[in-house]
Design a protein around this motif. Structure first.
Motif, short mmCIF file in Angstrom:
data_model
loop_
_atom_site.label_atom_id
_atom_site.label_comp_id
_atom_site.label_asym_id
_atom_site.label_seq_id
_atom_site.Cartn_x
_atom_site.Cartn_y
_atom_site.Cartn_z
N CYS A 190 0.83 -1.19 0.00
CA CYS A 190 0.00 0.00 0.00
C CYS A 190 0.87 1.25 0.00
O CYS A 190 2.02 1.23 0.42
N CYS A 191 0.30 2.32 -0.51
CA CYS A 191 0.93 3.64 -0.44
C CYS A 191 0.31 4.37 0.74
O CYS A 191 -0.91 4.51 0.81
N ALA A 192 1.15 4.82 1.66
CA ALA A 192 0.65 5.45 2.89
C ALA A 192 0.71 6.98 2.79
O ALA A 192 1.33 7.54 1.88
N GLU A 193 0.07 7.63 3.76
CA GLU A 193 0.01 9.09 3.78
C GLU A 193 1.37 9.74 3.94
O GLU A 193 1.56 10.91 3.60
N ASP A 194 2.35 9.01 4.49
CA ASP A 194 3.68 9.59 4.68
C ASP A 194 4.54 9.54 3.42
O ASP A 194 5.70 9.94 3.44
N GLY A 195 3.98 9.06 2.31
CA GLY A 195 4.70 9.05 1.05
C GLY A 195 5.50 7.78 0.79
O GLY A 195 6.13 7.65 -0.25
N ALA A 220 -3.04 1.27 4.82
CA ALA A 220 -2.70 2.45 5.62
C ALA A 220 -3.98 3.23 5.92
O ALA A 220 -4.81 3.43 5.04
N TYR A 221 -4.09 3.67 7.19
CA TYR A 221 -5.27 4.44 7.59
C TYR A 221 -4.91 5.31 8.78
O TYR A 221 -4.45 4.81 9.81
N GLN A 222 -5.12 6.61 8.65
CA GLN A 222 -4.94 7.60 9.71
C GLN A 222 -3.60 7.45 10.45
O GLN A 222 -3.56 7.37 11.67
N GLY A 223 -2.52 7.42 9.70
CA GLY A 223 -1.19 7.42 10.30
C GLY A 223 -0.69 6.08 10.79
O GLY A 223 0.37 6.00 11.40
N ARG A 224 -1.43 5.02 10.53
CA ARG A 224 -1.00 3.69 10.94
C ARG A 224 -1.04 2.76 9.74
O ARG A 224 -1.81 2.98 8.80
N VAL A 225 -0.23 1.71 9.78
CA VAL A 225 -0.24 0.70 8.74
C VAL A 225 -0.70 -0.61 9.36
O VAL A 225 -0.18 -1.03 10.39
N PHE A 226 -1.67 -1.23 8.73
CA PHE A 226 -2.24 -2.49 9.20
C PHE A 226 -1.77 -3.62 8.29
O PHE A 226 -1.83 -3.50 7.06
N PHE A 227 -1.29 -4.70 8.90
CA PHE A 227 -0.83 -5.88 8.17
C PHE A 227 -1.73 -7.05 8.55
O PHE A 227 -1.80 -7.42 9.72
N GLY A 228 -2.41 -7.62 7.57
CA GLY A 228 -3.28 -8.75 7.83
C GLY A 228 -2.57 -10.07 7.57
O GLY A 228 -1.74 -10.17 6.65
N SER A 229 -2.86 -11.06 8.39
CA SER A 229 -2.31 -12.40 8.21
C SER A 229 -3.39 -13.40 8.60
O SER A 229 -4.47 -13.02 9.07
N GLU A 230 -3.09 -14.67 8.42
CA GLU A 230 -4.03 -15.70 8.85
C GLU A 230 -4.16 -15.74 10.36
O GLU A 230 -5.13 -16.26 10.89
N ASN A 231 -3.18 -15.19 11.08
CA ASN A 231 -3.18 -15.20 12.54
C ASN A 231 -3.84 -13.98 13.16
O ASN A 231 -4.02 -13.94 14.37
N VAL A 263 -0.65 -3.94 13.68
CA VAL A 263 -0.65 -2.51 13.35
C VAL A 263 0.66 -1.89 13.79
O VAL A 263 1.26 -2.28 14.79
N SER A 264 1.11 -0.91 13.03
CA SER A 264 2.33 -0.19 13.37
C SER A 264 2.20 1.27 12.97
O SER A 264 1.46 1.60 12.03
N GLN A 265 2.91 2.13 13.66
CA GLN A 265 2.95 3.53 13.29
C GLN A 265 3.79 3.70 12.03
O GLN A 265 4.76 2.98 11.84
N GLN A 266 3.45 4.65 11.20
CA GLN A 266 4.22 4.93 9.99
C GLN A 266 5.46 5.74 10.32
O GLN A 266 5.53 6.42 11.33
N ASN A 267 6.44 5.64 9.44
CA ASN A 267 7.61 6.52 9.43
C ASN A 267 8.36 6.50 10.76
O ASN A 267 8.70 7.53 11.31
N THR A 268 8.63 5.32 11.27
CA THR A 268 9.40 5.20 12.51
C THR A 268 10.75 4.55 12.23
O THR A 268 10.89 3.80 11.27
N GLU A 269 11.73 4.86 13.02
CA GLU A 269 13.05 4.25 12.84
C GLU A 269 13.04 2.78 13.25
O GLU A 269 13.61 1.94 12.57
N ALA A 270 12.43 2.46 14.36
CA ALA A 270 12.34 1.08 14.83
C ALA A 270 10.96 0.55 14.52
O ALA A 270 10.04 0.67 15.30
#
Length: 67
Positions: free
Chosen positions: A2-7, A42-53, A57-64
């Motif tokens: 996905c393309c997120a809001e942070d570019g 990507a939605y409202q500054g967060r990135v969601f990753f779906g899996s079978e489990n 969710v993670s914050q965008q544009n973070t070093e760690a």
């Protein structure tokens, strides 16, 4: 993928690997999750990753980057 809001483009892969980048510059993050990400949104500054489990969710544009 996905393309997120942070570019950045985010790609969730197998073994909990996440790619983040654009153009010729990409970072590879190894999360502590041993899952195969099937979908990335990507939605409202967060990135969601779906899996079978579940959904991770993670914050965008973070070093760690972690889920």
């Amino acid at each position: 993928m996905c393309c997120a809001e942070d570019g950045y483009v985010y790609i969730g892969c197998a073994w909990g690997i996440v790619l983040r980048g654009r153009g010729e510059e990409w970072d590879v993050f190894h999360t502590d999750k041993n899952v195969k990400f099937c979908d990335t949104v990507a939605y409202q500054g967060r990135v969601f990753f779906g899996s079978e489990n579940g959904v991770f969710v993670s914050q965008q544009n973070t070093e760690a980057f972690s889920c």
